[in-house]
Scaffold this motif. Structure first.
Motif, PDB file in Angstrom:
ATOM      1  N   GLU A 272      84.038  78.019   3.642  1.00 41.79           N
ATOM      2  CA  GLU A 272      85.267  78.709   3.521  1.00 41.79           C
ATOM      3  C   GLU A 272      86.075  78.069   4.748  1.00 41.79           C
ATOM      4  OE1 GLU A 272      88.949  81.805   4.397  1.00 41.79           O
ATOM      5  OE2 GLU A 272      86.795  82.739   4.976  1.00 41.79           O
ATOM      6  N   HIS A 273      86.962  76.606   3.342  1.00 43.43           N
ATOM      7  CA  HIS A 273      87.815  75.860   4.651  1.00 43.43           C
ATOM      8  C   HIS A 273      88.869  76.652   6.137  1.00 43.43           C
ATOM      9  CE1 HIS A 273      91.074  72.750   5.287  1.00 43.43           C
ATOM     10  NE2 HIS A 273      90.428  72.012   4.655  1.00 43.43           N
ATOM     11  N   LEU A 274      88.823  76.213   6.804  1.00 41.42           N
ATOM     12  CA  LEU A 274      89.892  77.355   7.228  1.00 41.42           C
ATOM     13  C   LEU A 274      90.700  76.951   7.718  1.00 41.42           C
ATOM     14  CD1 LEU A 274      87.611  78.557  10.274  1.00 41.42           C
ATOM     15  CD2 LEU A 274      88.515  79.933   8.013  1.00 41.42           C
ATOM     16  N   ALA A 275      91.285  75.365   7.749  1.00 43.76           N
ATOM     17  CA  ALA A 275      91.877  75.098   7.926  1.00 43.76           C
ATOM     18  C   ALA A 275      92.020  73.397   8.453  1.00 43.76           C
ATOM     19  CB  ALA A 275      92.963  75.306   9.780  1.00 43.76           C
ATOM     20  N   SER A 276      93.852  72.704   8.430  1.00 43.83           N
ATOM     21  CA  SER A 276      93.727  71.541   8.265  1.00 43.83           C
ATOM     22  C   SER A 276      94.840  70.697   9.440  1.00 43.83           C
ATOM     23  CB  SER A 276      93.471  70.281   6.304  1.00 43.83           C
ATOM     24  OG  SER A 276      94.134  69.505   7.129  1.00 43.83           O
ATOM     25  N   CYS A 277      94.297  70.430  10.263  1.00 43.52           N
ATOM     26  CA  CYS A 277      95.469  70.467  11.383  1.00 43.52           C
ATOM     27  C   CYS A 277      95.321  68.811  12.195  1.00 43.52           C
ATOM     28  CB  CYS A 277      94.607  70.832  12.896  1.00 43.52           C
ATOM     29  SG  CYS A 277      94.302  72.455  12.768  1.00 43.52           S
ATOM     30  N   THR A 278      96.676  68.476  11.762  1.00 43.83           N
ATOM     31  CA  THR A 278      96.657  67.603  12.440  1.00 43.83           C
ATOM     32  C   THR A 278      97.461  66.971  13.300  1.00 43.83           C
ATOM     33  OG1 THR A 278      97.700  66.898   9.955  1.00 43.83           O
ATOM     34  CG2 THR A 278      98.603  65.388  11.158  1.00 43.83           C
ATOM     35  N   GLY A 279      96.657  65.858  14.261  1.00 44.20           N
ATOM     36  CA  GLY A 279      97.133  65.399  15.714  1.00 44.20           C
ATOM     37  C   GLY A 279      96.994  63.724  15.247  1.00 44.20           C
ATOM     38  N   PRO A 280      97.574  63.471  16.634  1.00 46.35           N
ATOM     39  CA  PRO A 280      98.079  62.201  16.818  1.00 46.35           C
ATOM     40  C   PRO A 280      97.068  61.241  16.788  1.00 46.35           C
ATOM     41  CG  PRO A 280      97.246  63.330  18.894  1.00 46.35           C
ATOM     42  CD  PRO A 280      97.399  64.350  17.931  1.00 46.35           C
ATOM     43  N   ALA A 281      97.619  59.926  16.465  1.00 44.75           N
ATOM     44  CA  ALA A 281      96.298  59.282  15.343  1.00 44.75           C
ATOM     45  C   ALA A 281      95.757  58.348  16.818  1.00 44.75           C
ATOM     46  CB  ALA A 281      97.479  58.034  14.866  1.00 44.75           C
ATOM     47  N   LEU A 282      94.286  58.698  17.062  1.00 44.37           N
ATOM     48  CA  LEU A 282      92.937  58.336  17.084  1.00 44.37           C
ATOM     49  C   LEU A 282      91.902  58.378  16.963  1.00 44.37           C
ATOM     50  CD1 LEU A 282      90.805  60.748  18.436  1.00 44.37           C
ATOM     51  CD2 LEU A 282      92.884  61.744  18.926  1.00 44.37           C
ATOM     52  N   PHE A 283      91.307  57.548  17.587  1.00 43.20           N
ATOM     53  CA  PHE A 283      89.610  56.842  16.900  1.00 43.20           C
ATOM     54  C   PHE A 283      88.696  57.448  18.310  1.00 43.20           C
ATOM     55  CE2 PHE A 283      86.056  54.121  16.569  1.00 43.20           C
ATOM     56  CZ  PHE A 283      86.222  54.567  15.190  1.00 43.20           C
ATOM     57  N   ALA A 284      87.524  57.605  17.824  1.00 43.28           N
ATOM     58  CA  ALA A 284      86.223  57.974  18.239  1.00 43.28           C
ATOM     59  C   ALA A 284      84.988  57.636  17.573  1.00 43.28           C
ATOM     60  CB  ALA A 284      86.375  59.406  18.937  1.00 43.28           C
ATOM     61  N   PHE A 285      83.782  56.542  18.763  1.00 44.48           N
ATOM     62  CA  PHE A 285      82.544  57.105  17.970  1.00 44.48           C
ATOM     63  C   PHE A 285      82.113  58.221  18.583  1.00 44.48           C
ATOM     64  CE2 PHE A 285      82.839  52.936  19.084  1.00 44.48           C
ATOM     65  CZ  PHE A 285      82.637  52.339  17.527  1.00 44.48           C
ATOM     66  N   HIS A 286      82.062  58.924  19.108  1.00 47.72           N
ATOM     67  CA  HIS A 286      81.820  60.030  19.676  1.00 47.72           C
ATOM     68  C   HIS A 286      82.084  61.440  20.103  1.00 47.72           C
ATOM     69  CE1 HIS A 286      78.691  57.069  20.434  1.00 47.72           C
ATOM     70  NE2 HIS A 286      78.188  57.690  19.370  1.00 47.72           N
ATOM     71  N   HIS A 287      81.790  62.779  19.342  1.00 49.30           N
ATOM     72  CA  HIS A 287      82.073  64.055  20.107  1.00 49.30           C
ATOM     73  C   HIS A 287      81.729  63.935  21.115  1.00 49.30           C
ATOM     74  CE1 HIS A 287      84.749  65.286  16.993  1.00 49.30           C
ATOM     75  NE2 HIS A 287      84.591  64.262  15.862  1.00 49.30           N
ATOM     76  N   ILE A 288      82.148  64.748  22.268  1.00 57.94           N
ATOM     77  CA  ILE A 288      80.936  65.750  23.188  1.00 57.94           C
ATOM     78  C   ILE A 288      80.943  66.690  22.758  1.00 57.94           C
ATOM     79  CG2 ILE A 288      81.196  66.087  25.538  1.00 57.94           C
ATOM     80  CD1 ILE A 288      84.024  63.837  25.606  1.00 57.94           C
ATOM     81  N   ASN A 289      81.757  67.534  22.640  1.00 54.25           N
ATOM     82  CA  ASN A 289      81.401  69.129  22.185  1.00 54.25           C
ATOM     83  C   ASN A 289      82.722  69.908  21.660  1.00 54.25           C
ATOM     84  OD1 ASN A 289      79.384  71.458  22.279  1.00 54.25           O
ATOM     85  ND2 ASN A 289      79.485  71.292  24.436  1.00 54.25           N
ATOM     86  N   ALA A 290      82.055  70.731  21.440  1.00 54.19           N
ATOM     87  CA  ALA A 290      83.300  71.903  21.105  1.00 54.19           C
ATOM     88  C   ALA A 290      82.578  73.522  20.765  1.00 54.19           C
ATOM     89  CB  ALA A 290      83.815  71.662  18.949  1.00 54.19           C
ATOM     90  N   PHE A 291      83.954  74.692  21.036  1.00 51.22           N
ATOM     91  CA  PHE A 291      83.709  75.384  21.266  1.00 51.22           C
ATOM     92  C   PHE A 291      84.652  76.232  20.768  1.00 51.22           C
ATOM     93  CE2 PHE A 291      84.615  73.769  25.364  1.00 51.22           C
ATOM     94  CZ  PHE A 291      85.414  74.797  25.772  1.00 51.22           C
ATOM     95  N   VAL A 292      84.249  77.532  20.368  1.00 53.94           N
ATOM     96  CA  VAL A 292      85.180  78.428  19.605  1.00 53.94           C
ATOM     97  C   VAL A 292      86.345  78.590  21.314  1.00 53.94           C
ATOM     98  CG1 VAL A 292      86.255  81.218  19.090  1.00 53.94           C
ATOM     99  CG2 VAL A 292      83.851  80.001  17.999  1.00 53.94           C
TER     100      VAL A 292
END
Ligand code: CO
Length: 507
Positions: A272-292
């Motif tokens: 299920e598509h839950l959300a489309s959140c818009t934030g500041p313009a930025l760039f990254a190659f690498h995500h570090i981690n994510a959690f609830v």
């Protein structure tokens, strides 16, 4: 300016070695029994021509075998179509990230209809069931033998998922072994397809798809225990131009900061598509981690309030269900880092090299907003966490490369405590370390207390002797435990994984 001191790390290394025992200084921990397999470019020229970008060089695998207190080493080119055709023709034949073959006019017309897709899998490695594969950003994983490093051919998937571009950073659920990844399919109507691959299977199961007008360049993505998140940085491409422009792949992407960064969030289990959140313009190659995120705050707020006073309604209910995602990445203000990694400027050395900041983004899935905070002033790239323990969960430590001396590219290893901002580092003059891979001690205490109990494995270029060594650091203190010296310089590489004899592995 003199040439960059790490230049030996951007020079072709065509020698293939197999050394049962490297000279070791210090003590290799007894419990460390397994193999670190690393990937990266190793040949930067074909015939008279040089590849343009660091990401383009022909793939080579390096294996460091640890056990009985000793370290063995082997390296071997990946025998890809890109390499074979280049050798046969004496010139570059496939399109890479920042380099195209030189076409005749006829060849260019033909290439529009049949773009030669590269299989130069030089970015990362992964274990799919019992199969080891090298990965790049085209969906053509290359199988190899982890003992001999012999190339075994392209991994064939038995499904009908289509895509032109993927990531070399799939996620693995540490408890089930299921692999998660995505494909970008370029077409008149382009899409992102998210999929899972169960261990030992050859059919990728589609989790969700979403249409996209201007696909973003995304090197990696994020996963929590509950979510899959694509961060659409505002570096975007018109897919039609990609096929007809006649310029190398990444030069078709445009920086359009007015778009901001759009975080597409799905439920990992249901799609299920839950959300489309818009934030500041930025760039990254690498995500570090994510959690609830936010669960503790919300739970305590609910407990503190008088019972049954919250208004009933769809909005309140869905708000409770959706909540927050905390997403950490090594972020840049813009995408100029891509230009800084072309071989010419990189070999010259750049005092103004863009550096990545460890940023924490909080995605409010109900309001579809994003807030940002800086986790530390320490710059960081090639970030790794204790994946087996904290991937997709709240965590405390990230390790990576840092830049201490301007113009030095990556010249130190760092550990950041994301809870306190405290930084530790390892630095040695004239030494240029690559990505540090964390390996946990088998006797590490359970829970957060044991998160940094283990070692870091990093391949370091010693520019003074033009040789490289495998550095083993205590992951908690960043003190050196041992180093094993290789008799030649390893080109600066990208990513690696550790596969322990006890079945413990990083990815
Ligand atoms: Co990467």
């Amino acid at each position: 300016m003199p040439p960059a001191p790490y230049r030996a790390g951007l020079t072709s290394q065509t020698q293939e070695l197999r050394i049962p025992e490297l000279p070791v200084e210090g003590t290799v921990p007894d419990w460390l029994r397994g193999t670190l397999i690393r990937n990266g470019p190793a040949r930067f020229e074909v015939g008279e021509r040089s590849y343009n970008h660091w990401f383009d060089g022909l793939a080579m695998l390096h294996a460091f075998t640890l056990g009985e207190g000793s370290v063995g080493y082997a390296n071997r080119f990946l025998e890809t179509g890109a390499r074979r055709e280049a050798q046969e023709a004496g010139r570059i034949r496939r399109s890479e990230f920042g380099t195209d073959p030189c076409y005749s006019l006829f060849g260019r017309v033909m290439a529009v209809f049949r773009p030669p897709v590269t299989d130069n899998a030089n970015i990362n490695v992964v274990k799919l069931g019992d199969t080891f594969a090298a990965l790049t950003e085209t969906p053509l994983p290359i199988r190899f033998d982890p003992e001999t490093l012999e190339t075994l051919g392209v991994v064939e998937f038995e499904d009908d998922l289509k895509g032109t571009i993927t990531t070399a950073h799939p996620h693995r659920d540490p408890s089930t072994g299921t692999l998660y990844s995505y494909l970008t399919h370029f077409s008149r109507k382009s899409s992102y397809h998210l999929y899972r691959l169960e261990p030992g299977r050859s059919n990728r199961e589609r989790i969700a798809s979403i249409e996209v007008d201007r696909p973003a360049y995304m090197h990696s993505f994020a996963m929590t225990g509950r979510h899959l998140i694509l961060a659409e940085f505002p570096l975007v491409v018109n897919p039609t131009e990609l096929l007809t422009s006649g310029v190398p792949f990444i030069r078709n992407y445009r920086w359009e900061p007015e778009r901001g960064t759009r975080f597409q969030v799905w439920d990992r289990a249901t799609g299920e598509h839950l959300a489309s959140c818009t934030g500041p313009a930025l760039f990254a190659f690498h995500h570090i981690n994510a959690f609830v995120g936010g669960t503790r705050e919300r739970a305590s707020a609910v407990r503190a309030g008088p019972p049954n006073t919250e208004p009933e309604g769809v909005e309140t209910n869905s708000r409770r269900e959706k909540g927050e995602v905390v997403l950490d990445l090594a972020g840049y203000e813009d995408a100029s880092i891509i230009d800084a990694l072309y071989l010419d400027p990189l070999r010259r050395g750049q005092p103004e090299m863009p550096l990545a900041t460890p940023w924490r983004l909080r995605l409010d899935l109900d309001r579809e907003t994003v807030s940002r905070e800086v986790l530390s002033d320490q710059n960081i790239e090639l970030p790794r966490v204790n994946e087996r323990r904290v991937s997709g969960r709240p965590y405390r430590y990230v390790w990576g490369t840092g830049n201490r001396v301007p113009g030095h590219f990556t010249d130190e290893l760092v550990k950041i405590d994301v809870r306190t901002g405290v930084v530790r580092s390892w630095y040695a003059e004239g030494c240029f370390p690559g990505e540090p891979v964390f390996v946990g001690r088998p006797d590490a205490p359970p829970g957060p207390e044991g998160e940094d109990h283990g070692v870091l494995l990093s391949v370091v270029l010693d520019a003074r002797s033009e040789s490289s060594f495998l550095l083993i650091l205590d992951a908690a203190t960043l003190e050196e435990e041992a180093r094993a010296t290789v008799p030649h310089a390893l080109p600066l590489g990208f990513h690696g994984q550790y596969y322990g004899q006890d079945g413990a592995g990083s990815k």
